[in-house]
Design a protein around this motif. Structure first.
Motif, PDB file in Angstrom:
ATOM      1  N   GLN A 231      36.508  53.720  38.985  1.00 16.64           N
ATOM      2  CA  GLN A 231      35.872  52.696  38.158  1.00 16.64           C
ATOM      3  C   GLN A 231      36.784  51.512  37.909  1.00 16.64           C
ATOM      4  OE1 GLN A 231      32.572  52.830  37.262  1.00 16.64           O
ATOM      5  NE2 GLN A 231      32.949  50.685  36.712  1.00 16.64           N
ATOM      6  N   ALA A 232      38.074  51.777  37.739  1.00 16.02           N
ATOM      7  CA  ALA A 232      39.004  50.678  37.497  1.00 16.02           C
ATOM      8  C   ALA A 232      39.037  49.721  38.690  1.00 16.02           C
ATOM      9  CB  ALA A 232      40.403  51.223  37.210  1.00 16.02           C
ATOM     10  N   THR A 233      38.966  50.273  39.901  1.00 15.93           N
ATOM     11  CA  THR A 233      38.963  49.445  41.102  1.00 15.93           C
ATOM     12  C   THR A 233      37.654  48.681  41.220  1.00 15.93           C
ATOM     13  OG1 THR A 233      40.418  51.011  42.239  1.00 15.93           O
ATOM     14  CG2 THR A 233      39.186  49.476  43.617  1.00 15.93           C
ATOM     15  N   VAL A 234      36.556  49.357  40.921  1.00  7.53           N
ATOM     16  CA  VAL A 234      35.248  48.693  40.931  1.00  7.53           C
ATOM     17  C   VAL A 234      35.239  47.531  39.946  1.00  7.53           C
ATOM     18  CG1 VAL A 234      32.801  48.974  40.348  1.00  7.53           C
ATOM     19  CG2 VAL A 234      33.965  50.710  41.723  1.00  7.53           C
ATOM     20  N   ASP A 235      35.782  47.772  38.753  1.00  5.97           N
ATOM     21  CA  ASP A 235      35.820  46.715  37.732  1.00  5.97           C
ATOM     22  C   ASP A 235      36.657  45.531  38.193  1.00  5.97           C
ATOM     23  OD1 ASP A 235      34.246  48.290  36.107  1.00  5.97           O
ATOM     24  OD2 ASP A 235      35.910  49.023  34.874  1.00  5.97           O
ATOM     25  N   THR A 236      37.776  45.816  38.874  1.00  5.59           N
ATOM     26  CA  THR A 236      38.633  44.739  39.387  1.00  5.59           C
ATOM     27  C   THR A 236      37.894  43.909  40.431  1.00  5.59           C
ATOM     28  OG1 THR A 236      40.659  46.003  38.987  1.00  5.59           O
ATOM     29  CG2 THR A 236      40.780  44.236  40.613  1.00  5.59           C
ATOM     30  N   LEU A 237      37.213  44.595  41.337  1.00 10.69           N
ATOM     31  CA  LEU A 237      36.468  43.895  42.379  1.00 10.69           C
ATOM     32  C   LEU A 237      35.320  43.081  41.785  1.00 10.69           C
ATOM     33  CD1 LEU A 237      36.351  46.790  45.006  1.00 10.69           C
ATOM     34  CD2 LEU A 237      37.582  44.631  45.272  1.00 10.69           C
ATOM     35  N   ARG A 238      34.634  43.654  40.826  1.00 12.59           N
ATOM     36  CA  ARG A 238      33.514  42.943  40.196  1.00 12.59           C
ATOM     37  C   ARG A 238      33.995  41.707  39.448  1.00 12.59           C
ATOM     38  NH1 ARG A 238      30.050  48.210  38.053  1.00 12.59           N
ATOM     39  NH2 ARG A 238      28.968  48.585  40.033  1.00 12.59           N
ATOM     40  N   ALA A 239      35.104  41.841  38.732  1.00 14.67           N
ATOM     41  CA  ALA A 239      35.643  40.690  37.998  1.00 14.67           C
ATOM     42  C   ALA A 239      36.021  39.571  38.962  1.00 14.67           C
ATOM     43  CB  ALA A 239      36.848  41.123  37.164  1.00 14.67           C
ATOM     44  N   ALA A 240      36.608  39.956  40.094  1.00 14.02           N
ATOM     45  CA  ALA A 240      36.985  38.955  41.098  1.00 14.02           C
ATOM     46  C   ALA A 240      35.747  38.265  41.655  1.00 14.02           C
ATOM     47  CB  ALA A 240      37.784  39.613  42.218  1.00 14.02           C
ATOM     48  N   MET A 241      34.689  39.045  41.918  1.00 16.07           N
ATOM     49  CA  MET A 241      33.464  38.462  42.470  1.00 16.07           C
ATOM     50  C   MET A 241      32.765  37.560  41.459  1.00 16.07           C
ATOM     51  SD  MET A 241      33.011  39.009  45.628  1.00 16.07           S
ATOM     52  CE  MET A 241      31.311  38.438  45.704  1.00 16.07           C
ATOM     53  N   VAL A 242      32.782  37.934  40.192  1.00 16.01           N
ATOM     54  CA  VAL A 242      32.195  37.069  39.160  1.00 16.01           C
ATOM     55  C   VAL A 242      32.893  35.712  39.166  1.00 16.01           C
ATOM     56  CG1 VAL A 242      31.980  36.720  36.672  1.00 16.01           C
ATOM     57  CG2 VAL A 242      31.338  38.915  37.668  1.00 16.01           C
ATOM     58  N   ALA A 243      34.223  35.739  39.250  1.00 13.61           N
ATOM     59  CA  ALA A 243      34.982  34.488  39.281  1.00 13.61           C
ATOM     60  C   ALA A 243      34.670  33.685  40.534  1.00 13.61           C
ATOM     61  CB  ALA A 243      36.478  34.798  39.204  1.00 13.61           C
ATOM     62  N   ILE A 244      34.549  34.374  41.654  1.00 11.95           N
ATOM     63  CA  ILE A 244      34.253  33.687  42.922  1.00 11.95           C
ATOM     64  C   ILE A 244      32.880  33.036  42.880  1.00 11.95           C
ATOM     65  CG2 ILE A 244      33.758  34.077  45.376  1.00 11.95           C
ATOM     66  CD1 ILE A 244      35.951  36.295  45.249  1.00 11.95           C
ATOM     67  N   MET A 245      31.895  33.765  42.356  1.00 13.33           N
ATOM     68  CA  MET A 245      30.532  33.245  42.334  1.00 13.33           C
ATOM     69  C   MET A 245      30.357  32.109  41.338  1.00 13.33           C
ATOM     70  SD  MET A 245      29.339  34.935  44.791  1.00 13.33           S
ATOM     71  CE  MET A 245      27.648  34.349  44.757  1.00 13.33           C
ATOM     72  N   LYS A 246      31.267  31.970  40.395  1.00 15.07           N
ATOM     73  CA  LYS A 246      31.207  30.869  39.436  1.00 15.07           C
ATOM     74  C   LYS A 246      31.811  29.582  39.995  1.00 15.07           C
ATOM     75  CE  LYS A 246      31.110  33.464  35.074  1.00 15.07           C
ATOM     76  NZ  LYS A 246      31.842  33.758  33.808  1.00 15.07           N
ATOM     77  N   GLN A 247      32.528  29.672  41.092  1.00  8.45           N
ATOM     78  CA  GLN A 247      33.159  28.495  41.669  1.00  8.45           C
ATOM     79  C   GLN A 247      32.107  27.574  42.297  1.00  8.45           C
ATOM     80  OE1 GLN A 247      37.317  30.738  43.046  1.00  8.45           O
ATOM     81  NE2 GLN A 247      35.764  30.214  44.560  1.00  8.45           N
ATOM     82  N   PRO A 248      32.091  26.307  41.955  1.00  5.34           N
ATOM     83  CA  PRO A 248      31.114  25.384  42.554  1.00  5.34           C
ATOM     84  C   PRO A 248      31.212  25.352  44.072  1.00  5.34           C
ATOM     85  CG  PRO A 248      32.200  24.369  40.670  1.00  5.34           C
ATOM     86  CD  PRO A 248      32.936  25.650  40.943  1.00  5.34           C
ATOM     87  N   GLU A 249      32.418  25.512  44.597  1.00  2.00           N
ATOM     88  CA  GLU A 249      32.576  25.458  46.052  1.00  2.00           C
ATOM     89  C   GLU A 249      31.912  26.637  46.747  1.00  2.00           C
ATOM     90  OE1 GLU A 249      36.758  26.463  44.349  1.00  2.00           O
ATOM     91  OE2 GLU A 249      34.983  25.298  43.784  1.00  2.00           O
ATOM     92  N   THR A 250      31.750  27.764  46.024  1.00  2.38           N
ATOM     93  CA  THR A 250      31.066  28.911  46.615  1.00  2.38           C
ATOM     94  C   THR A 250      29.594  28.588  46.834  1.00  2.38           C
ATOM     95  OG1 THR A 250      32.581  30.485  45.560  1.00  2.38           O
ATOM     96  CG2 THR A 250      30.456  31.345  46.310  1.00  2.38           C
ATOM     97  N   ALA A 251      28.955  28.037  45.810  1.00  2.00           N
ATOM     98  CA  ALA A 251      27.539  27.655  45.936  1.00  2.00           C
ATOM     99  C   ALA A 251      27.350  26.624  47.038  1.00  2.00           C
ATOM    100  CB  ALA A 251      27.023  27.117  44.608  1.00  2.00           C
ATOM    101  N   LYS A 252      28.280  25.681  47.113  1.00  2.00           N
ATOM    102  CA  LYS A 252      28.196  24.635  48.145  1.00  2.00           C
ATOM    103  C   LYS A 252      28.340  25.242  49.538  1.00  2.00           C
ATOM    104  CE  LYS A 252      28.369  20.392  49.872  1.00  2.00           C
ATOM    105  NZ  LYS A 252      28.810  20.653  51.249  1.00  2.00           N
ATOM    106  N   ALA A 253      29.293  26.161  49.706  1.00  2.00           N
ATOM    107  CA  ALA A 253      29.487  26.790  51.009  1.00  2.00           C
ATOM    108  C   ALA A 253      28.260  27.588  51.422  1.00  2.00           C
ATOM    109  CB  ALA A 253      30.718  27.694  50.964  1.00  2.00           C
ATOM    110  N   LEU A 254      27.696  28.344  50.499  1.00  2.00           N
ATOM    111  CA  LEU A 254      26.505  29.133  50.812  1.00  2.00           C
ATOM    112  C   LEU A 254      25.341  28.230  51.209  1.00  2.00           C
ATOM    113  CD1 LEU A 254      26.714  31.839  47.998  1.00  2.00           C
ATOM    114  CD2 LEU A 254      27.092  32.187  50.446  1.00  2.00           C
TER     115      LEU A 254
END
Length: 327
Positions: free
Chosen positions: A266-289
């Motif tokens: 679970q600790a690893t899952v939480d780390t990965l999820r937190a990283a993905m939340v940060a990535i998906m909040k980046q404006p450049e991510t939405a632009k790239a998609l």
């Protein structure tokens, strides 16, 4: 003096080695290993580009080397299975679409695993708008023309898919059942070979992701007869939706999400999820998609989880109602 210099060099060597070891440990705090994102599709597609985007950003957020490994075949289930049976330590992840997770189990015999049980969702990533497309030199210029030809008793028209059990396969079968057409199914190993076959007129119609077809439509190599999404595609505003054509608004959407093997700590899952939340909040991510032709999926994980199981149940009911037999 020489002895002192030698001793100092030895001590400095120990210090450098220690700092390198610390740096390596620090660089791999998420999993202790290089993170590998499995993309169960051939290289070059928009989904492959998305996997590379996610791997690059995950590597930056976790200070961990991250790579993409393409494992196409069997409608994406080869790569999906590889992650399902991987060591659940967070070092092997899967970027997969709806067809591989929610549809394939009901369309393929002897799959050997249940994606809903063998995988844990980390984050929704994107939604792929869909198009109903025909070759650029096709005689069909409207849905009416296409349906009429497909209903003919002597019809020898085919529809292509990215593999048995994929969304493109199920959509084609749904179209046959609803419209009374007789398009024969031809399966390919992934969306790229599928679309290339359509460009070459080896098949006559496909339900394909807009990410793989908009550029070809604009170049005249394909014609788009309808959008399978609830709204018209922003790059093809003149192409009507299936709903606008009176063909229903319950066509399956196509989502893409990141998964890890079930049993990942679970600790690893939480780390990965937190990283993905940060990535998906980046404006450049939405632009790239969007540049890839996708729409960022802004649903939270809590909102997305029920969708996975819900789409699986919907696919199972459709497959049963259509009389499709697992292959």
């Amino acid at each position: 003096m020489t002895g002192f210099s030698l001793q100092r060099r030895i001590l400095m060597g120990f210090a450098i080695a220690a700092s390198l070891c610390f740096g390596s440990s620090h660089a791999q705090t998420a999993t202790g290993k290089v993170v590998k994102v499995i993309a169960p599709i051939p290289p070059g597609s928009a989904m492959d580009q998305t996997a590379r985007l996610i791997a690059r950003e995950l590597g930056a957020k976790l200070s961990t080397p991250a790579i993409v490994e393409n494992r196409p075949g069997a409608g994406g289930t080869i790569g999906t299975r590889a992650v399902a049976i991987a060591t659940p330590d967070g070092s092997t992840l899967l970027l997969a679409g709806q067809g591989m997770i929610s549809i394939a189990p009901h369309m393929m015999n002897n799959l050997g695993f249940d994606p809903l049980k063998a995988l844990v969702p980390i984050s929704p990533v994107s939604i792929i708008p869909g198009l109903l497309v025909v070759p650029g030199n096709s005689p069909f210029n409207s849905l009416k023309d296409l349906i009429a030809a497909g209903k003919a008793k002597d019809s020898k028209l085919n529809f292509g898919s990215g593999g048995i059990g994929t969304g493109s396969h199920l959509m084609g079968e749904m179209f046959n059942a609803r419209m009374g057409t007789n398009f024969q199914h031809v399966a390919y190993q992934g969306s790229n070979p599928m679309v290339l076959a359509l460009v070459a007129d080896q098949v006559q119609v496909e339900f394909a992701g807009a990410v793989d077809t908009v550029g070809l439509v604009k170049a005249g190599k394909l014609k788009a007869l309808a959008s399978t999404s609830p709204t018209r595609h922003w790059q093809l505003p003149d192409v009507p939706t299936l709903a606008e054509a009176g063909l229903g608004d319950d066509w399956l959407p196509y989502w893409v999400a990141l998964f890890a093997p079930a049993g990942t700590p679970q600790a690893t899952v939480d780390t990965l999820r937190a990283a993905m939340v940060a990535i998906m909040k980046q404006p450049e991510t939405a632009k790239a998609l969007q540049d890839f032709g996708m729409v960022q999926d802004t649903r939270t994980l809590e909102q997305f989880k029920p969708v996975i199981a819900g789409d699986s149940a919907t696919a199972e009911k459709l497959i049963t109602r259509l009389g499709l037999k697992p292959q």
